[in-house]
Design an enzyme around this catalytic site. Structure first.
Site, mmCIF file in Angstrom:
data_model
loop_
_atom_site.group_PDB
_atom_site.id
_atom_site.type_symbol
_atom_site.label_atom_id
_atom_site.label_comp_id
_atom_site.label_asym_id
_atom_site.label_seq_id
_atom_site.Cartn_x
_atom_site.Cartn_y
_atom_site.Cartn_z
ATOM 1 C CG ASP A 191 32.458 18.661 -0.490
ATOM 2 O OD1 ASP A 191 33.010 17.734 -0.042
ATOM 3 O OD2 ASP A 191 32.779 19.201 -1.589
ATOM 4 C CD GLN A 237 39.465 13.099 -4.447
ATOM 5 O OE1 GLN A 237 39.605 11.908 -4.173
ATOM 6 N NE2 GLN A 237 38.621 13.524 -4.943
ATOM 7 C CE LYS A 251 35.664 13.072 -2.995
ATOM 8 N NZ LYS A 251 34.912 13.311 -4.237
ATOM 9 N N GLY A 294 38.031 20.531 -4.048
ATOM 10 C CA GLY A 294 37.879 20.751 -2.566
ATOM 11 C C GLY A 294 36.800 22.196 -2.356
HETATM 12 O O1 MRU Z 1 35.569 15.740 -5.072
HETATM 13 P P1 MRU Z 1 36.469 16.662 -4.257
HETATM 14 O O2 MRU Z 1 38.023 16.439 -4.369
HETATM 15 O O3 MRU Z 1 36.182 18.143 -4.897
HETATM 16 O O4 MRU Z 1 35.935 16.468 -2.769
HETATM 17 C C1 MRU Z 1 36.618 17.202 -1.804
HETATM 18 C C2 MRU Z 1 36.055 16.939 -0.640
HETATM 19 O O5 MRU Z 1 35.167 15.874 -0.352
HETATM 20 C C3 MRU Z 1 36.902 17.568 0.613
HETATM 21 O O6 MRU Z 1 36.848 16.803 1.815
HETATM 22 C C4 MRU Z 1 35.719 18.765 0.941
HETATM 23 O O7 MRU Z 1 35.560 19.517 -0.221
HETATM 24 C C5 MRU Z 1 36.400 19.630 1.905
HETATM 25 S S1 MRU Z 1 37.857 20.608 1.316
HETATM 26 C C6 MRU Z 1 38.208 21.392 2.635
#
Ligand code: MRU
Length: 345
Positions: free
Chosen positions: A235, A194, A246, A47
């Site tokens: 991200d 997730q 994601k 995240g």
């Molecule tokens: O691969 P991840 O689990 O790190 O991806 C996370 C996401 O895509 C979240 O939606 C994003 O980081 C926002 S978290 C507040």
């Protein structure tokens, strides 16, 4: 009490091991920055905001681990650690934001003990700020949601993706705390799940009404009016309003547009990258076994070719609003994002 993902106690970093959820709630202690880098790479912590704060504490550990006798050597040691931490995950911009900020503070300090102290204090401040920012963002965002809304979310942009409270799930929490009755639909979010492992876990933990759907049921739930708003995290957000999040977010946004359902993004200003263009952003490609296996179980033939991008890009024309700690950006995003950054100054 909502979950706290990252904590710093007596010069040790403590983080929930998210790879074990939802079956076990286990905390791991870190005193070596290289272990923190591995934890980021292997999704023990994940995240965008959580990765940023974990990286900052990684540098705090590197400062404590260093035996340097001069300021220059200590800065060199921190640069080495920064490189190792930075190379763990390329898409979330919060990581480089936090590492750069810590390095700036370190370079401004004079003595070895001042550097160590200021690096630790700044990382701690970032963790505290993350929670405050999420709560403020939640308050702004809650105005966009009504009593009896059913809100879809993708991946996990919750307490587990931040230090605590969450971005998209922070808005959901704040909406509930404001007295509105809401329900949540969480997508499973293959391949790493997730949605089912983390979002379903933390919302259930907090007593928020949540239903889990397979990613393939997004169109069905929208067409059958089982959902009336969508909110996701991010991200990286570009100055023009392109949102990297994601893998699968883009599909959800297209389906929302098709069904006239508002699609919101919640993210702190540290998730914005005002310099890059869409083609500059590196999309992390992850291992094939995330796709060929579900947990330990193999669900694909041997030696199959796999394409496994971790993120996709949602264009601004599919987005209704971007919720931040300083306000809500609405289309046209280039103008409204600029105004948010001016308001911050
Ligand atoms: O691969 P991840 O689990 O790190 O991806 C996370 C996401 O895509 C979240 O939606 C994003 O980081 C926002 S978290 C507040």
């Amino acid at each position: 009490m909502t979950i706290r993902t990252i904590e710093w106690k007596d010069n040790v970093l403590i983080m929930i091991d998210q790879t074990k959820l939802p079956n076990e709630l286990v905390h791991i202690q870190f005193s070596d920055y290289k272990d923190v880098a591995n934890a980021i790479k292997n999704l023990v912590v994940r995240g965008a905001p959580a990765i940023g704060v974990a990286g900052a504490f990684g540098l705090a550990l590197a400062a404590l681990q260093s035996n340097a006798k001069t300021k220059d050597v200590l800065i060199q040691d921190l640069e080495t650690a920064k490189k190792i931490l930075f190379e763990t995950r390329p898409t979330a911009v919060n990581l480089s934001w936090s590492l750069e900020k810590i390095m700036r503070i370190a370079k401004q300090s004079q003595t070895i003990s001042e550097i160590k102290e200021s690096v630790i204090d700044t990382a701690k401040q970032m963790a505290d700020d993350d929670i405050k920012i999420n709560r403020t963002m939640g308050k702004h965002g809650s105005q966009l949601f009504d009593n009896n809304d059913t809100i879809m979310t993708h991946c996990n942009a919750g307490a587990l993706a931040t230090v605590a409270y969450g971005t998209a799930l922070g808005v959901i929490r704040a909406t509930k705390e404001s007295g509105k009755n809401i329900k949540v639909i969480a997508t499973e979010t293959r391949p790493v799940q997730q949605g089912s492992r983390l979002t379903a876990f933390e919302l259930k933990h907090d007593g928020i009404d949540v239903s889990l759907i397979p990613d393939t049921a997004v169109g069905y739930t929208m067409a059958n009016r089982l959902v009336n708003k969508v909110i996701v995290g991010a991200d990286r957000i570009l100055r023009t309003g392109y949102v990297f999040n994601k893998i699968g977010t883009y599909q959800v946004a297209i389906l929302a547009k098709q069904h006239g359902i508002p699609f919101y993004v919640a993210a702190p200003l540290s998730t914005f990258d005002l310099k890059s263009n869409p083609e500059d952003v590196i999309i992390e490609q992850r291992k094939g076994n995330e796709v060929t296996h579900i947990g330990e179980k193999k669900t694909a033939p041997d030696d199959i070719n796999v394409i496994n991008p971790a993120f996709d890009m949602t264009p601004p024309q599919l987005i209704t609003g971007i919720i931040t700690e300083v306000g809500i950006a609405k289309p046209p995003f280039e103008d409204s994002i600029k105004k948010l950054f001016q308001a911050k100054k």
